[in-house]
Design a protein around this motif. Structure first.
Motif, PDB file in Angstrom:
ATOM      1  N   UNK A 139      97.743 -26.143 -18.889  1.00 61.53           N
ATOM      2  CA  UNK A 139      96.939 -25.036 -17.817  1.00 61.53           C
ATOM      3  C   UNK A 139      97.341 -24.027 -17.384  1.00 61.53           C
ATOM      4  N   UNK A 140      96.948 -24.609 -16.584  1.00 57.73           N
ATOM      5  CA  UNK A 140      97.558 -23.832 -15.044  1.00 57.73           C
ATOM      6  C   UNK A 140      98.741 -22.773 -15.340  1.00 57.73           C
ATOM      7  N   UNK A 141     100.107 -23.477 -15.590  1.00 59.30           N
ATOM      8  CA  UNK A 141     101.054 -22.942 -16.135  1.00 59.30           C
ATOM      9  C   UNK A 141     101.412 -22.164 -16.886  1.00 59.30           C
ATOM     10  N   UNK A 142     100.582 -22.381 -18.017  1.00 65.73           N
ATOM     11  CA  UNK A 142     100.565 -21.343 -19.273  1.00 65.73           C
ATOM     12  C   UNK A 142      99.130 -19.980 -18.826  1.00 65.73           C
ATOM     13  N   UNK A 143      98.195 -20.380 -18.107  1.00 64.09           N
ATOM     14  CA  UNK A 143      97.748 -19.340 -17.967  1.00 64.09           C
ATOM     15  C   UNK A 143      98.614 -18.000 -17.511  1.00 64.09           C
ATOM     16  N   UNK A 144      99.320 -18.958 -16.055  1.00 62.46           N
ATOM     17  CA  UNK A 144     100.097 -17.980 -15.328  1.00 62.46           C
ATOM     18  C   UNK A 144     101.535 -16.912 -15.684  1.00 62.46           C
ATOM     19  N   UNK A 145     101.726 -18.035 -17.146  1.00 61.21           N
ATOM     20  CA  UNK A 145     102.961 -17.623 -18.112  1.00 61.21           C
ATOM     21  C   UNK A 145     102.139 -16.626 -18.594  1.00 61.21           C
ATOM     22  N   UNK A 146     101.408 -16.285 -19.484  1.00 67.20           N
ATOM     23  CA  UNK A 146     100.830 -15.851 -19.907  1.00 67.20           C
ATOM     24  C   UNK A 146     100.235 -14.836 -19.193  1.00 67.20           C
ATOM     25  N   UNK A 147      99.627 -14.379 -18.146  1.00 70.36           N
ATOM     26  CA  UNK A 147      99.383 -12.895 -17.023  1.00 70.36           C
ATOM     27  C   UNK A 147     100.620 -12.648 -16.415  1.00 70.36           C
ATOM     28  N   UNK A 148     102.042 -13.435 -16.425  1.00 71.34           N
ATOM     29  CA  UNK A 148     103.331 -12.981 -15.867  1.00 71.34           C
ATOM     30  C   UNK A 148     104.296 -12.197 -17.278  1.00 71.34           C
ATOM     31  N   UNK A 149     103.711 -12.510 -18.673  1.00 72.96           N
ATOM     32  CA  UNK A 149     104.096 -11.843 -19.326  1.00 72.96           C
ATOM     33  C   UNK A 149     103.503 -10.428 -19.296  1.00 72.96           C
ATOM     34  N   UNK A 150     101.954 -10.159 -19.719  1.00 72.69           N
ATOM     35  CA  UNK A 150     101.647  -9.197 -19.138  1.00 72.69           C
ATOM     36  C   UNK A 150     101.878  -8.187 -18.476  1.00 72.69           C
ATOM     37  N   UNK A 151     101.837  -9.101 -17.372  1.00 72.34           N
ATOM     38  CA  UNK A 151     101.549  -8.024 -16.583  1.00 72.34           C
ATOM     39  C   UNK A 151     103.079  -6.925 -16.298  1.00 72.34           C
ATOM     40  N   UNK A 152     104.281  -8.468 -16.406  1.00 74.22           N
ATOM     41  CA  UNK A 152     104.859  -7.893 -16.506  1.00 74.22           C
ATOM     42  C   UNK A 152     105.978  -6.180 -18.215  1.00 74.22           C
ATOM     43  N   UNK A 153     104.849  -6.886 -19.150  1.00 69.08           N
ATOM     44  CA  UNK A 153     104.443  -6.009 -19.795  1.00 69.08           C
ATOM     45  C   UNK A 153     104.618  -4.323 -19.477  1.00 69.08           C
ATOM     46  N   UNK A 154     103.421  -4.666 -18.519  1.00 75.83           N
ATOM     47  CA  UNK A 154     102.592  -3.026 -17.535  1.00 75.83           C
ATOM     48  C   UNK A 154     103.894  -2.563 -17.091  1.00 75.83           C
TER      49      UNK A 154
END
Length: 272
Positions: A139-154
């Motif tokens: 779960x920790x890796x998936x949360x980081x993956x999600x946030x990285x994708x979102x922040x890279x998008x922004x």
């Protein structure tokens, strides 16, 4: 230039704290941090959504909402959807009592209730799913993956739009956003998610399955960004707050994440 400096400085200060809570913190510590984010965000949400009202939003409505935020997110630690539905039912019952008590004195009482329900679904219910994700396998890796994708998008949309943007994406809502910026954000988000998957999950086929997920998350994030921009435009507000220098308010920072979380949760349960 100063705005960009503040933006990166704030990120450099907050990222280590966020990573510690995600990786090293217990699920309760992580949920407590998410609860704080939720309360700050819904506080700003009410300031925006009620900006044109003659009367300020009541302390009772805010208290009910803050309580619902905390209960939903801490309740998610139990990993049970029925618990979340029960908390939503309690929120509705509290609102019903509020309506009965204030019906004769607040003329727009049901409009206010509708805004509160929207806020609860929009912010803490979505963030509660983040606790579900954190508590799952890897779960920790998936949360980081999600946030990285979102922040890279922004970040990608911001800088590609700044330097290459020519065609307006939605001029009536956000005049500065461009089609080029939106496409740039999608590409950079996809690349960031793919690289992270290959480096940390070390599963080529999982990385391939994450590609449509990253694209859908980035699209949802941009829709969420525009949705918050539309609310601010109606309320004649530039930023949701000033708590994060260079970023604005908490809701400004997580507006895209709020719609991206449910999309990712769907992919995590049924695809990944």
């Amino acid at each position: 230039m100063m705005q960009h400096f503040k933006r990166w400085l704030t990120a450099l200060i907050l990222i280590p704290i966020l990573l510690w809570a995600i990786i090293k913190g217990s699920i309760l510590v992580f949920a407590a941090l998410v609860s704080l984010v939720s309360i700050l965000a819904i506080h700003e949400y009410f300031d925006i959504i009620c900006a044109n009202d003659i009367d300020t939003i009541s302390k009772t409505t805010r208290l009910i909402s803050y309580s619902a935020c905390t209960a939903l997110i801490m309740g998610a630690c139990l990993g049970s959807w029925p618990i979340l539905f029960f908390i939503l039912a309690l929120d509705m019952m509290a609102l019903c009592v509020f309506v009965l008590a204030r019906f004769s004195s607040v003329t727009h009482i049901f409009d206010l209730v509708a805004r509160q329900v929207l806020g609860i679904v929009y912010i803490p219910l979505s963030l509660a799913l983040l606790v579900f994700i954190r508590d799952a396998n890897a779960g920790a890796l998936w949360v980081i993956w999600l946030l990285i994708v979102c922040f890279a998008n922004d970040t990608g949309a911001l800088y590609v739009g700044t330097f290459k943007g020519k065609h307006k994406l939605s001029p009536n809502i956000s005049p500065n956003k461009t089609i080029e910026g939106a496409l740039g954000g999608l590409v950079i988000a996809l690349a960031a998610g793919l690289v992270f998957s290959l480096m940390f999950f070390q599963d080529f086929y999982l990385a391939l399955r994450s590609i449509p997920c990253a694209i859908c998350i980035a699209a949802a994030g941009q829709i969420g960004d525009l949705f918050e921009s539309a609310m601010k435009r109606v309320g004649h507000i530039k930023d949701s707050g000033k708590i994060l220098p260079g970023h604005g308010g908490m809701l400004d920072r997580i507006d895209g994440v709020l719609l991206a979380i449910p999309v990712f949760y769907f992919f995590k349960v049924f695809v990944l």
